[in-house]
Structure formats: C-alpha cells, structure tokens
Write an enzyme that holds these catalytic residues in place. Structure first.
Site, PDB file in Angstrom:
ATOM      1  N   VAL A  47       0.823  -1.205   0.000  1.00 33.48           N
ATOM      2  CA  VAL A  47       0.000   0.000   0.000  1.00 33.48           C
ATOM      3  C   VAL A  47       0.858   1.257   0.000  1.00 33.48           C
ATOM      4  O   VAL A  47       0.687   2.151  -0.831  1.00 33.48           O
ATOM      5  CB  VAL A  47      -0.939   0.003   1.221  1.00 33.48           C
ATOM      6  CG1 VAL A  47      -1.726   1.311   1.290  1.00 33.48           C
ATOM      7  CG2 VAL A  47      -1.876  -1.185   1.165  1.00 33.48           C
ATOM      8  N   CYS A 290      -6.089  -9.538   3.077  1.00 36.16           N
ATOM      9  CA  CYS A 290      -7.332  -8.764   3.097  1.00 36.16           C
ATOM     10  C   CYS A 290      -8.569  -9.625   3.298  1.00 36.16           C
ATOM     11  O   CYS A 290      -9.175  -9.607   4.361  1.00 36.16           O
ATOM     12  CB  CYS A 290      -7.456  -7.961   1.792  1.00 36.16           C
ATOM     13  SG  CYS A 290      -6.169  -6.718   1.573  1.00 36.16           S
ATOM     14  N   ARG A 360       3.332 -14.817   2.300  1.00 31.05           N
ATOM     15  CA  ARG A 360       2.693 -14.685   3.607  1.00 31.05           C
ATOM     16  C   ARG A 360       1.188 -14.959   3.497  1.00 31.05           C
ATOM     17  O   ARG A 360       0.561 -14.610   2.516  1.00 31.05           O
ATOM     18  CB  ARG A 360       2.928 -13.283   4.177  1.00 31.05           C
ATOM     19  CG  ARG A 360       4.396 -12.946   4.440  1.00 31.05           C
ATOM     20  CD  ARG A 360       4.562 -11.475   4.768  1.00 31.05           C
ATOM     21  NE  ARG A 360       4.127 -10.643   3.654  1.00 31.05           N
ATOM     22  CZ  ARG A 360       3.927  -9.326   3.739  1.00 31.05           C
ATOM     23  NH1 ARG A 360       4.099  -8.704   4.901  1.00 31.05           N
ATOM     24  NH2 ARG A 360       3.549  -8.636   2.679  1.00 31.05           N
TER      25      ARG A 360
END
Length: 456
Positions: A47, A290, A360
């Site tokens: 981000v 997310c 991850r």
C-alpha cells in the site's frame, strides 16, 4: 524599447497573484503544493510504496519504514514486493528513511502499516499503534494524520486519536486533524492501479476533509468519494472484502455439493452466468492479507456490542475449511492405488495469489503441511516466489521450475494461477500411469488429455 515592460502584469493582476500565493502559504495544502512542507508515508509495503511514489510526483515526500533492509533496496530503486519497476522511481521527489527523526519536518502524515490478526483470529493492532505513537512523537500544531490501514469501524477515533493526543499533548480538531482513506491496492493487478481506483476520503472536520480531498484528487485520476464520516469510511473498506469473502464462500460450498452430485461446477456457473444480473465468483482458496483477515475485524467488533455475526463466521469457517477439503479429495483419489506407500506430489504455486511474489498468509502452505502429515512426498515449484524467503518462513525447499528430468508424479496440484503456468503445453508426461491433475482454480484442464482431471 523596454522589452521587459511588455511582460509586466497590470497592477491589479500583481495584487491578485500575491493574494493567491499568500492564500496558498496560509493553508497546509498550499504549503504542500509549494513544497514548503513535506508529507510522510509511514509503511512502505504493498500500500505505502505506490502511494508514496505517486504522491512524490506532486509533493515533497518522506517514505518511512522501520525495515532498514527494505529502505536500502528502495534507495536502489528496487521494490521488495516486485510490484513496481525501476522506472516508477524516476523523477519522484522522495527521500527514503528508517530514521524516526526524518519524520519531524513533515506536516501531513499517511499511515499505511499492516493490520493482521493473531493466532486466535483477533485483530492485532500493535503495528498500527506503534506507527501512530511514532507519528505522535513528531506531531505539531496544524498537522494532519491520515490512516489507510484496514481497521474496524471506530478504530481511528477510539484507538489512534487517543495515542496521538496523549503523546503529542495536542488536541484533535484544535491543534491537529485526522482522516481515514482506506487502501484499495490489488497486488498483482496491472490494470486497477493506484491512480485508476476511486479513493474514499473522510476527515475529522470539514477543513480536514477538504485538505485530504484536495491531496488525493491531485494524484488519483479516478477521483474521490467523500464519506459522511470516518466510521463510514472504515466500515466501507471492511465491507468491500467481506462481500468477496461471502461470495467465494458460497461458491466453495456449492462446489462441494455439486462434486458430490457429480455435476461440473464450472459448467453450472457458466450456465448461470448467462443471466445479465448473475455475479461471477469462483470457488478457491482465500488467503492473503485482506479477504481472509478483514472479516475478523468486524466480527470481533460486533461481539463487543453483543451482535451475532453468524453468516460472517460461517463463511470464514467454510473458506478456512477448503484446505482440508482439497487434501481429503486428493487422498480419496490416490487411495485405490493401495500398492504404493509413498505418494509423490508436485505443487505448482505457493504464493497467496496469482502473479505476486508474496508467500505470507498463503493457504497453499497449509495444503503442503497436511499432505506431509499424511506421508506424501511433496515437491513445490513457483516461478514468482523467492526460494530463500520460502526456506526462511516455512523451512521448505522451493524449485523455480520442475521438468520431466525430475521424474513423474502421482498428483500435480495447480495451486496458483500464475501467468507463467499458462505457457505450459501439457502435463500428461509428468504424471504416473494412474496419476491425476488437481486444478484448484479450474483453468488448466487443457494440460491433460489422458489423465484424470479434478477441480473444485
């Protein structure tokens, strides 16, 4: 002839120009535009880095991250996530740093650090709290702090603001302001990039909202959506990912039903998709940072208000259970070949999603672990992942490419839909006589013609 005089502005125009400059300098937005003040982006991951570089095309930016190794790579114009190229760094007014003192001169802060969950599926706000405290140490009168990290509704005002006030000894909306603008980065997506996705913005007061709107509007081509308040913006972000989680969960449950009924799920979805208002979602693994994480933030928040979230919790249970379902399906299909004692399985893809290097929160890892518990000999291949990172994170050897020279496999699992895998011509020759292909995403059926093909 006085040629200089030909270019002089009329007196009233000079006054107007001076007034405009004075107005700009009196506002934080104006100071940022004139580069009399800088902004700091805290957290340079998926981000923060693209955000920082795009902001640096208009403003003077400090790109901050506590990871010094990452900063050294960024100084060499290398994106550790492999999302951006060296060209993206060129011509940007940015200074990368891991030293907290370099935050002190900034007046506009954007915090974009991870907000994961712990082993109990509870929100882990420690990275966010630490970043907020660091900004608070450098906060000054007139500054503004914007949060982009995904959180539960109310987190900015109930968790972050008290940290800012306590450490800085300043008061919200009197000495400083805050805002929330949820990130909408989609790793691996080269079409829906930062500037092409409409940005939600919110502020603690009207002045802050105008400031934050102006800043994001200046770099986001798609424009902004001004949310009613900070909680609305926070909730909107969580809902975006919950909606996908619910729809994928529905597809995962349907695929299990249809497989039991010997019905092709893909064929069903194509038939249903012929209706104009049918929404196309597909069964599969739900990992990453997310969709598989954010629902727990709202679930945990709802529990504090004694609200039951039965649907959200069941969807999470369904999607988390897909690993066991896939492994059990593999076991059932190799079991008839009872003479073998050691099954050789090739897993193609280990990253959490297609066309990214990030390993991850990958659900493929859970598949590998369970197969190994059942005494399968597992070989893993991924052209996108870094072998050293896979070994460091999971103590697992990784091959960049597996060929026919590596022998034949009883099972090949197409776990991730990488573009590179679509260049493969066939896989029949890499399978044993009774070997089969298990295609999680359902896009590689063409790779086998004489072998069994399974999918969700």
């Amino acid at each position: 002839m006085d040629t200089n005089g030909a270019f002089r502005l009329p007196t009233n125009e000079i006054k107007r120009e001076k007034l405009q400059v004075a107005y700009k300098r009196d506002s934080l937005f104006g100071q940022l535009q004139l580069k009399e003040a800088s902004m700091a982006i805290v957290g340079l991951g998926y981000v923060g880095l693209p955000l920082a570089l795009h902001m640096a095309s208009k403003y003077r930016v400090v790109g901050f991250d506590i990871n010094s190794n990452k900063i050294f790579k960024l100084l060499d114009h290398i994106d550790p996530s492999n999302e951006l190229s060296e060209v993206d760094f060129i011509g940007k007014d940015i200074r990368f740093s891991f030293k907290e003192n370099d935050l002190s001169q900034s007046k506009f802060y954007i915090i974009a650090v991870p907000t994961p969950i712990d082993k109990y599926k509870k929100p882990n706000l420690e990275p966010l709290k630490a970043a907020t405290a660091m900004v608070a140490d450098n906060l000054k009168k007139g500054d503004c702090v914007v949060f982009e990290s995904t959180v539960f509704p109310g987190c900015t005002e109930e968790v972050c603001v008290p940290i800012l006030e306590r450490i800085s000894r300043l008061k919200l909306n009197k000495d400083f302001s805050v805002g929330y603008s949820p990130e909408r980065i989609n790793p691996g997506d080269k079409n829906h990039t930062f500037t092409k996705i409409k940005k939600i913005v919110s502020g603690s007061n009207d002045i802050a909202l105008d400031l934050i709107t102006n800043i994001y509007e200046s770099v986001v081509e798609a424009g902004v959506h001004r949310a009613e308040n900070i909680k609305v913006a926070e909730a909107a972000k969580v809902v975006e990912n919950i909606q996908r989680d619910v729809n994928i969960g529905l597809m995962n449950e349907l695929s299990q039903v249809f497989n039991a009924l010997n019905i092709n799920t893909d064929a069903v979805l194509k038939a249903a998709g012929s209706k104009w208002n049918f929404h196309n979602y597909f069964p599969g693994l739900v990992g990453g940072h997310c969709i598989g994480v954010d629902p727990y933030y709202l679930i945990d928040r709802a529990k504090k208000f004694n609200i039951k979230t039965q649907l959200l919790e069941q969807v999470r249970k369904t999607n988390e259970g897909m690993v066991e379902y896939i492994v059990n399906t593999i076991i059932k299909n190799v079991w008839p070949n009872h003479l073998k004692t050691k099954w050789k399985v090739l897993i193609k893809g280990i990253t959490f999603k297609e066309n990214v290097s990030d390993i991850r929160n990958s659900k493929v890892i859970d598949i590998i672990k369970q197969l190994r518990k059942h005494d399968f000999d597992v070989v893993v291949e991924d052209p996108c992942a870094n072998a050293l990172e896979v070994m460091r994170y999971y103590n697992l050897p990784l091959l960049n490419e597996v060929t026919k020279d590596d022998g034949k496999f009883d099972v090949i699992v197409m776990a991730v839909d990488h573009n590179q895998f679509h260049e493969i011509k066939e896989l029949d020759s890499m399978l044993t006589q009774r070997g089969f292909l298990f295609d999680i995403r359902g896009t590689f059926k063409h790779l086998v013609s004489n072998k069994k093909y399974l999918t969700l």
